[in-house]
Scaffold this motif. Structure first.
Motif, mmCIF file in Angstrom:
data_model
loop_
_atom_site.group_PDB
_atom_site.id
_atom_site.type_symbol
_atom_site.label_atom_id
_atom_site.label_comp_id
_atom_site.label_asym_id
_atom_site.label_seq_id
_atom_site.Cartn_x
_atom_site.Cartn_y
_atom_site.Cartn_z
ATOM 1 N N MET A 57 0.812 -1.218 0.000
ATOM 2 C CA MET A 57 0.000 0.000 0.000
ATOM 3 C C MET A 57 0.844 1.267 0.000
ATOM 4 S SD MET A 57 -3.135 -1.132 2.477
ATOM 5 C CE MET A 57 -4.126 0.307 2.255
ATOM 6 N N CYS A 69 4.578 -0.651 7.937
ATOM 7 C CA CYS A 69 3.113 -0.511 8.013
ATOM 8 C C CYS A 69 2.410 -1.826 8.331
ATOM 9 C CB CYS A 69 2.592 0.129 6.726
ATOM 10 S SG CYS A 69 3.078 1.860 6.662
ATOM 11 N N GLY A 94 4.136 -5.026 7.772
ATOM 12 C CA GLY A 94 5.105 -6.099 7.991
ATOM 13 C C GLY A 94 5.560 -6.874 6.774
ATOM 14 N N SER A 95 5.279 -6.412 5.569
ATOM 15 C CA SER A 95 5.827 -7.124 4.395
ATOM 16 C C SER A 95 7.343 -7.086 4.461
ATOM 17 C CB SER A 95 5.369 -6.457 3.095
ATOM 18 O OG SER A 95 4.010 -6.694 2.897
ATOM 19 N N CYS A 127 3.801 2.263 1.611
ATOM 20 C CA CYS A 127 4.707 2.779 2.644
ATOM 21 C C CYS A 127 6.152 2.600 2.181
ATOM 22 C CB CYS A 127 4.500 2.035 3.966
ATOM 23 S SG CYS A 127 2.968 2.470 4.774
HETATM 24 FE FE1 FES Z 1 1.296 -2.679 3.823
HETATM 25 FE FE2 FES Z 1 3.869 -2.294 3.251
HETATM 26 S S1 FES Z 1 2.228 -0.935 2.964
HETATM 27 S S2 FES Z 1 2.956 -4.006 4.154
#
Ligand code: FES
Length: 518
Positions: free
Chosen positions: A467, A484, A486-487, A469
């Motif tokens: 999304m 944001c 945790g990816s 970040c």
């Molecule tokens: Fe949602 Fe990176 S913006 S995990």
């Protein structure tokens, strides 16, 4: 161990003591379409145990794992099997009442007992040892929390004892002991279960990434390589639900924690210890191939929001010194998700998905929660009543603490989204050493640079593909981590952990040509 030796040791690549001491069998990638009854996505303790329970009941099962079996959180755990989840029962009583708090305890204690029963029945050699679990206050302000938790134990009938001293060299003000808990070697235990799956003709595929699902008229799991698995039911037992149709990304937050196995002057006394407050500290004994060690853990922080990861390991090493550490055997880190109300989500993916199930948000207690999730999911799929379904239902809603936590977490995510966009990289590419990464400034824009061990450079766009970040560099694991949801991505941008599904955009990659020229 002198300071320089220690710093050198801690800058080496991480590896967990569990993988250092057990070799799991390997399985091929899926290379065609399949038809089965149940597909399990995720080859950690939850997926493997669920596959075992369903196959025992005659269900035809296919298990797929995006990487190698147990390579997610299962292989990086503290491997405590306990219903003592630090301090939780007083809070659960406050938010949900005594009845639900008691069900939470019974579900977890039931999972602990089930593992013990498996070990005894099948004589599984996995260093399973009954141990007391101990949560301790080392600051005066935490003493009251221990007392309230002890009162919650009393109300719920949990066997426990309060003490003001421990045999361990820790500055304890007050501690609460939960009796009849256990520890084990998770991969030795799962090695047995995997062998049983093979005997029961469960099809296991590694390096097989599920990317999409459809549910009508029957379920289909689509893999990254374009294969399809047609089935009646899908159970998502991956770390993060890859098919997020329940807004799980906004209902769980990721945390990283750090662990190391050390050899100490003297073996530590029995017990599995965890601090009530911060900085979090976790201690337990460990025996691998006859060698006595101590496992220390802690330094938890939200993913992508910590300081340099080397500092976290250094702080743990200082703590290990107070316990008489003389050698660091190995060190590693782990990622866990916590739900907004701290109770895992186990059950139907959403009210609209009657044949898709999920298990996630184990908060660092995955050995017990993963096992209870497997038992619950197996019962639900087999349409058997389970007394714990309602407590763990992903569709539950309780205004407090969920709304409060949602506002805090999503407010801070919005903050990270803006802050990340405004930040420019401070490091310079030319100062990067080999095997080092950093956020840099490239043509005035934020970018991520990593120089591999041979000095070859990769530059990625640091915008998270979930999304938007901005990811941060994790030097301990050589990964890009998103603050944001945790990816996590490899240094070169490939996805390790969701919710992101697409890799980071590569802006530059230096290759070797065949004659070795760059
Ligand atoms: Fe949602 Fe990176 S913006 S995990």
């Amino acid at each position: 161990m002198n300071q320089n030796e220690q710093a050198d040791r801690l800058s080496e690549e991480t590896s967990s003591i569990w993988f250092e001491t057990v070799r799991l069998p390997s399985f091929k990638k899926l290379n065609g379409n399949l038809q089965t009854e149940a597909v399990i996505v995720g080859g950690g303790i939850t997926g493997i145990t669920t596959a075992y329970l369903l196959a025992k009941e005659g269900v035809k099962v296919v298990l797929i794992e995006a990487d190698r079996l147990c390579s997610g959180t299962t292989g990086y755990t503290t491997a405590k099997i306990t219903a003592q989840h630090t301090l939780i029962y007083d809070e659960l009583i406050g938010h949900f009442g005594e009845e639900k708090a008691k069900l939470y305890y019974l579900a977890n204690q039931g999972a602990r007992d089930w593992i013990g029963q498996m070990v005894r029945t099948h004589d599984i050699h996995c260093d399973f040892r009954e141990q007391p679990a101990v949560v301790y206050a080392d600051k005066e302000k935490e003493v009251r929390q221990i007392e309230k938790e002890a009162e919650a134990y009393r109300k719920l009938g949990i066997p426990g004892t309060v003490t003001e001293s421990l045999d361990l060299a820790l500055p304890v003000k007050k501690a609460l002991i939960m009796h009849h808990q256990a520890q084990f070697h998770p991969l030795m235990y799962l090695h047995f279960l995997i062998a049983e799956l093979v005997k029961m003709d469960v099809s296991i595929y590694e390096e097989t990434v599920a990317v999409e699902m459809t549910e009508a008229p029957s379920c289909v799991v689509h893999t990254k390589e374009g294969h399809q698995i047609h089935c009646s039911d899908v159970l998502i037992c991956s770390h993060f639900p890859f098919y997020d149709k329940g807004f799980y990304f906004s209902r769980m937050y990721p945390e990283r924690s750090y662990l190391m196995a050390v050899e100490t002057e003297q073996p530590i006394p029995d017990g599995m210890y965890i601090s009530a407050g911060n900085p979090k500290r976790s201690v337990r004994s460990l025996s691998c191939n006859g060698r006595a060690m101590t496992l220390v853990g802690g330094e938890n922080h939200k993913t992508g929001r910590g300081e340099n990861t080397a500092n976290h390991f250094q702080k743990l090493a200082v703590f290990a010194d107070t316990l008489g550490a003389k050698e660091i055997i190995c060190h590693w880190s782990a990622q866990d998700y916590t739900t907004l109300d701290k109770i895992p989500y186990i059950g139907k993916l959403s009210s609209r998905h009657s044949h898709m199930y999920v298990a996630a948000g184990f908060k660092k207690w995955g050995m017990t929660s993963g096992t209870l999730a497997a038992r619950l999911l197996a019962d639900q799929l087999l349409e058997r009543d389970n007394p714990y379904s309602e407590v763990f239902s992903p569709q539950r809603f309780t205004a407090d603490p969920v709304i409060k936590r949602f506002m805090i977490d999503n407010g801070s995510i919005a903050g990270h989204l803006i802050k990340g966009k405004l930040e420019k990289g401070k490091e310079s590419i030319k100062h990067l050493k080999n095997d080092q990464g950093a956020v840099v400034s490239l043509n005035g824009k934020r970018a991520g640079a990593y120089k591999n061990k041979e000095g070859r450079l990769t530059i990625v766009d640091t915008t998270c593909t979930h999304m938007g970040c901005e990811v941060n560099w994790n030097q301990g694991e050589r990964t890009w981590d998103c603050p944001c949801h945790g990816s996590r991505y490899e240094a070169t941008g490939e996805v390790i952990d969701g919710p992101a599904k697409k890799p980071l955009r590569q802006l530059y990659r230096e290759h070797h040509t065949q004659d070795g020229e760059k």
